[in-house]
Motif scaffolding. Structure first.
Motif, PDB file in Angstrom:
ATOM      1  N   GLU A 167      -8.681  13.318  -8.856  1.00 33.44           N
ATOM      2  CA  GLU A 167      -8.990  12.227  -9.783  1.00 33.44           C
ATOM      3  C   GLU A 167      -7.741  11.373 -10.039  1.00 33.44           C
ATOM      4  O   GLU A 167      -7.805  10.143 -10.001  1.00 33.44           O
ATOM      5  CB  GLU A 167      -9.534  12.809 -11.092  1.00 33.44           C
ATOM      6  N   ALA A 168      -6.607  11.996 -10.257  1.00 37.01           N
ATOM      7  CA  ALA A 168      -5.359  11.260 -10.475  1.00 37.01           C
ATOM      8  C   ALA A 168      -4.939  10.523  -9.204  1.00 37.01           C
ATOM      9  O   ALA A 168      -4.457   9.384  -9.276  1.00 37.01           O
ATOM     10  CB  ALA A 168      -4.253  12.204 -10.946  1.00 37.01           C
ATOM     11  N   LYS A 169      -5.117  11.132  -8.057  1.00 40.27           N
ATOM     12  CA  LYS A 169      -4.804  10.476  -6.783  1.00 40.27           C
ATOM     13  C   LYS A 169      -5.669   9.232  -6.602  1.00 40.27           C
ATOM     14  O   LYS A 169      -5.193   8.190  -6.144  1.00 40.27           O
ATOM     15  CB  LYS A 169      -4.989  11.439  -5.615  1.00 40.27           C
ATOM     16  N   THR A 170      -6.935   9.339  -6.984  1.00 40.30           N
ATOM     17  CA  THR A 170      -7.848   8.200  -6.882  1.00 40.30           C
ATOM     18  C   THR A 170      -7.380   7.067  -7.783  1.00 40.30           C
ATOM     19  O   THR A 170      -7.328   5.898  -7.366  1.00 40.30           O
ATOM     20  CB  THR A 170      -9.283   8.644  -7.250  1.00 40.30           C
ATOM     21  N   VAL A 171      -7.009   7.394  -9.001  1.00 42.23           N
ATOM     22  CA  VAL A 171      -6.508   6.385  -9.945  1.00 42.23           C
ATOM     23  C   VAL A 171      -5.214   5.775  -9.412  1.00 42.23           C
ATOM     24  O   VAL A 171      -5.024   4.548  -9.484  1.00 42.23           O
ATOM     25  CB  VAL A 171      -6.298   6.995 -11.346  1.00 42.23           C
ATOM     26  N   ALA A 172      -4.337   6.577  -8.855  1.00 37.64           N
ATOM     27  CA  ALA A 172      -3.063   6.071  -8.342  1.00 37.64           C
ATOM     28  C   ALA A 172      -3.283   5.005  -7.269  1.00 37.64           C
ATOM     29  O   ALA A 172      -2.596   3.981  -7.253  1.00 37.64           O
ATOM     30  CB  ALA A 172      -2.230   7.226  -7.785  1.00 37.64           C
ATOM     31  N   VAL A 173      -4.246   5.232  -6.407  1.00 34.60           N
ATOM     32  CA  VAL A 173      -4.518   4.279  -5.330  1.00 34.60           C
ATOM     33  C   VAL A 173      -5.186   3.015  -5.866  1.00 34.60           C
ATOM     34  O   VAL A 173      -4.958   1.914  -5.369  1.00 34.60           O
ATOM     35  CB  VAL A 173      -5.382   4.949  -4.237  1.00 34.60           C
ATOM     36  N   ILE A 179       0.834  -1.210   0.000  1.00 36.90           N
ATOM     37  CA  ILE A 179       0.000   0.000   0.000  1.00 36.90           C
ATOM     38  C   ILE A 179       0.868   1.259   0.000  1.00 36.90           C
ATOM     39  O   ILE A 179       0.470   2.302  -0.535  1.00 36.90           O
ATOM     40  CB  ILE A 179      -0.992  -0.005   1.197  1.00 36.90           C
ATOM     41  N   LEU A 180       2.074   1.168   0.553  1.00 32.56           N
ATOM     42  CA  LEU A 180       2.956   2.340   0.588  1.00 32.56           C
ATOM     43  C   LEU A 180       3.351   2.785  -0.812  1.00 32.56           C
ATOM     44  O   LEU A 180       3.486   3.981  -1.068  1.00 32.56           O
ATOM     45  CB  LEU A 180       4.193   2.064   1.442  1.00 32.56           C
ATOM     46  N   GLN A 181       3.544   1.830  -1.742  1.00 33.15           N
ATOM     47  CA  GLN A 181       3.841   2.208  -3.132  1.00 33.15           C
ATOM     48  C   GLN A 181       2.675   2.986  -3.736  1.00 33.15           C
ATOM     49  O   GLN A 181       2.876   3.984  -4.429  1.00 33.15           O
ATOM     50  CB  GLN A 181       4.108   0.970  -3.983  1.00 33.15           C
ATOM     51  N   LEU A 182       1.468   2.507  -3.472  1.00 29.74           N
ATOM     52  CA  LEU A 182       0.285   3.183  -4.009  1.00 29.74           C
ATOM     53  C   LEU A 182       0.169   4.594  -3.450  1.00 29.74           C
ATOM     54  O   LEU A 182      -0.135   5.541  -4.179  1.00 29.74           O
ATOM     55  CB  LEU A 182      -0.979   2.371  -3.691  1.00 29.74           C
ATOM     56  N   LEU A 183       0.405   4.724  -2.158  1.00 28.20           N
ATOM     57  CA  LEU A 183       0.295   6.038  -1.519  1.00 28.20           C
ATOM     58  C   LEU A 183       1.413   6.986  -1.964  1.00 28.20           C
ATOM     59  O   LEU A 183       1.189   8.195  -2.093  1.00 28.20           O
ATOM     60  CB  LEU A 183       0.279   5.886   0.003  1.00 28.20           C
ATOM     61  N   THR A 184       2.597   6.447  -2.229  1.00 23.34           N
ATOM     62  CA  THR A 184       3.697   7.274  -2.728  1.00 23.34           C
ATOM     63  C   THR A 184       3.327   7.897  -4.067  1.00 23.34           C
ATOM     64  O   THR A 184       3.523   9.101  -4.287  1.00 23.34           O
ATOM     65  CB  THR A 184       4.983   6.429  -2.858  1.00 23.34           C
ATOM     66  N   VAL A 185       2.783   7.088  -4.964  1.00 23.79           N
ATOM     67  CA  VAL A 185       2.379   7.600  -6.275  1.00 23.79           C
ATOM     68  C   VAL A 185       1.204   8.554  -6.114  1.00 23.79           C
ATOM     69  O   VAL A 185       1.153   9.600  -6.774  1.00 23.79           O
ATOM     70  CB  VAL A 185       2.058   6.441  -7.245  1.00 23.79           C
ATOM     71  N   MET A 186       0.282   8.238  -5.230  1.00 28.08           N
ATOM     72  CA  MET A 186      -0.860   9.123  -4.986  1.00 28.08           C
ATOM     73  C   MET A 186      -0.377  10.529  -4.602  1.00 28.08           C
ATOM     74  O   MET A 186      -0.901  11.526  -5.096  1.00 28.08           O
ATOM     75  CB  MET A 186      -1.744   8.564  -3.868  1.00 28.08           C
ATOM     76  N   LYS A 217       0.970   6.738 -14.345  1.00 32.07           N
ATOM     77  CA  LYS A 217       2.067   5.819 -14.683  1.00 32.07           C
ATOM     78  C   LYS A 217       3.403   6.543 -14.692  1.00 32.07           C
ATOM     79  O   LYS A 217       4.418   5.992 -14.243  1.00 32.07           O
ATOM     80  CB  LYS A 217       1.807   5.156 -16.037  1.00 32.07           C
ATOM     81  N   LEU A 218       3.431   7.776 -15.176  1.00 30.82           N
ATOM     82  CA  LEU A 218       4.685   8.556 -15.134  1.00 30.82           C
ATOM     83  C   LEU A 218       5.155   8.734 -13.691  1.00 30.82           C
ATOM     84  O   LEU A 218       6.345   8.590 -13.408  1.00 30.82           O
ATOM     85  CB  LEU A 218       4.496   9.918 -15.807  1.00 30.82           C
ATOM     86  N   ALA A 219       4.238   9.038 -12.798  1.00 31.42           N
ATOM     87  CA  ALA A 219       4.599   9.197 -11.383  1.00 31.42           C
ATOM     88  C   ALA A 219       5.087   7.873 -10.802  1.00 31.42           C
ATOM     89  O   ALA A 219       6.055   7.842 -10.026  1.00 31.42           O
ATOM     90  CB  ALA A 219       3.407   9.725 -10.590  1.00 31.42           C
ATOM     91  N   GLU A 220       4.448   6.789 -11.192  1.00 34.01           N
ATOM     92  CA  GLU A 220       4.866   5.462 -10.729  1.00 34.01           C
ATOM     93  C   GLU A 220       6.284   5.137 -11.223  1.00 34.01           C
ATOM     94  O   GLU A 220       7.130   4.668 -10.461  1.00 34.01           O
ATOM     95  CB  GLU A 220       3.884   4.406 -11.225  1.00 34.01           C
ATOM     96  N   VAL A 221       6.531   5.403 -12.493  1.00 34.27           N
ATOM     97  CA  VAL A 221       7.844   5.126 -13.078  1.00 34.27           C
ATOM     98  C   VAL A 221       8.912   5.997 -12.420  1.00 34.27           C
ATOM     99  O   VAL A 221      10.007   5.517 -12.096  1.00 34.27           O
ATOM    100  CB  VAL A 221       7.808   5.334 -14.608  1.00 34.27           C
ATOM    101  N   GLN A 249      13.885   5.636  -8.710  1.00 33.11           N
ATOM    102  CA  GLN A 249      14.707   6.035  -7.567  1.00 33.11           C
ATOM    103  C   GLN A 249      15.381   4.841  -6.893  1.00 33.11           C
ATOM    104  O   GLN A 249      16.411   4.993  -6.245  1.00 33.11           O
ATOM    105  CB  GLN A 249      13.879   6.817  -6.558  1.00 33.11           C
ATOM    106  N   THR A 250      14.780   3.650  -7.062  1.00 37.07           N
ATOM    107  CA  THR A 250      15.325   2.475  -6.377  1.00 37.07           C
ATOM    108  C   THR A 250      15.666   1.324  -7.325  1.00 37.07           C
ATOM    109  O   THR A 250      16.114   0.276  -6.874  1.00 37.07           O
ATOM    110  CB  THR A 250      14.331   1.955  -5.321  1.00 37.07           C
ATOM    111  N   ALA A 251      15.466   1.510  -8.614  1.00 38.85           N
ATOM    112  CA  ALA A 251      15.653   0.420  -9.578  1.00 38.85           C
ATOM    113  C   ALA A 251      17.128   0.113  -9.803  1.00 38.85           C
ATOM    114  O   ALA A 251      17.972   1.014  -9.794  1.00 38.85           O
ATOM    115  CB  ALA A 251      14.996   0.789 -10.901  1.00 38.85           C
ATOM    116  N   ASP A 252      17.402  -1.159 -10.038  1.00 40.06           N
ATOM    117  CA  ASP A 252      18.754  -1.538 -10.450  1.00 40.06           C
ATOM    118  C   ASP A 252      18.928  -1.172 -11.926  1.00 40.06           C
ATOM    119  O   ASP A 252      18.000  -0.698 -12.574  1.00 40.06           O
ATOM    120  CB  ASP A 252      19.022  -3.021 -10.198  1.00 40.06           C
TER     121      ASP A 252
END
Length: 135
Positions: free
Chosen positions: A41-47, A27-34, A103-107, A112-115
């Motif tokens: 509306e975008a926050k709702t989609v992010a969650v 859930i923390l990943q979802l909230l980070t993107v939110m 999706k841009l916010a998610e990416v 930030q943490t990807a190998d």
């Protein structure tokens, strides 16, 4: 209850017990993107972005719960199909402006943490989404 609160409630319920690769509650990943996107509306989609893939819910359940058609369509666009590559999924997401912003916010958060190998794939997805936003 606002639809954002309802989205958070649904996400907390259906993602309960799920963890990310590091063992943190998913859930923390979802909230980070939110928190990284602007509109409610975008926050709702992010969650809700993984709710159709990770729960028994279907798109009509979201409509019945009171989510707008724009939110439902963005969540559908973000729902990755089985055996679908991230590049194919990115092209679908790119056609929906609301999904594209999420999706841009998610990416950006993932980069930030990807190998190195994952980072290359994330950057390819980011490029597809950014190009679509300029057209």
């Amino acid at each position: 209850m606002s639809t954002l609160e309802k989205a958070i409630e649904l996400a907390a319920h259906y993602h309960a017990g799920q963890t990310d690769a590091d063992g943190a509650p998913y859930i923390l990943q979802l909230l980070t993107v939110m928190m990284a996107v602007e509109s409610i509306e975008a926050k709702t989609v992010a969650v809700l972005r993984d709710i159709l893939a990770d729960s028994p819910l279907i798109d009509d359940d979201l409509r019945v719960a009171g989510f707008s058609e724009a939110v439902v369509q963005a969540v559908q666009a973000l729902t990755r199909k089985r055996d679908e590559s991230s590049i194919t999924a990115a092209h679908r997401v790119a056609s929906n402006p609301l999904a594209r912003a999420v999706k841009l916010a998610e990416v950006e958060a993932a980069l930030q943490t990807a190998d190195a190998a994952a980072g290359e794939e994330y950057r390819a997805v980011q490029h597809i989404l950014q190009d679509a936003g300029q057209n």
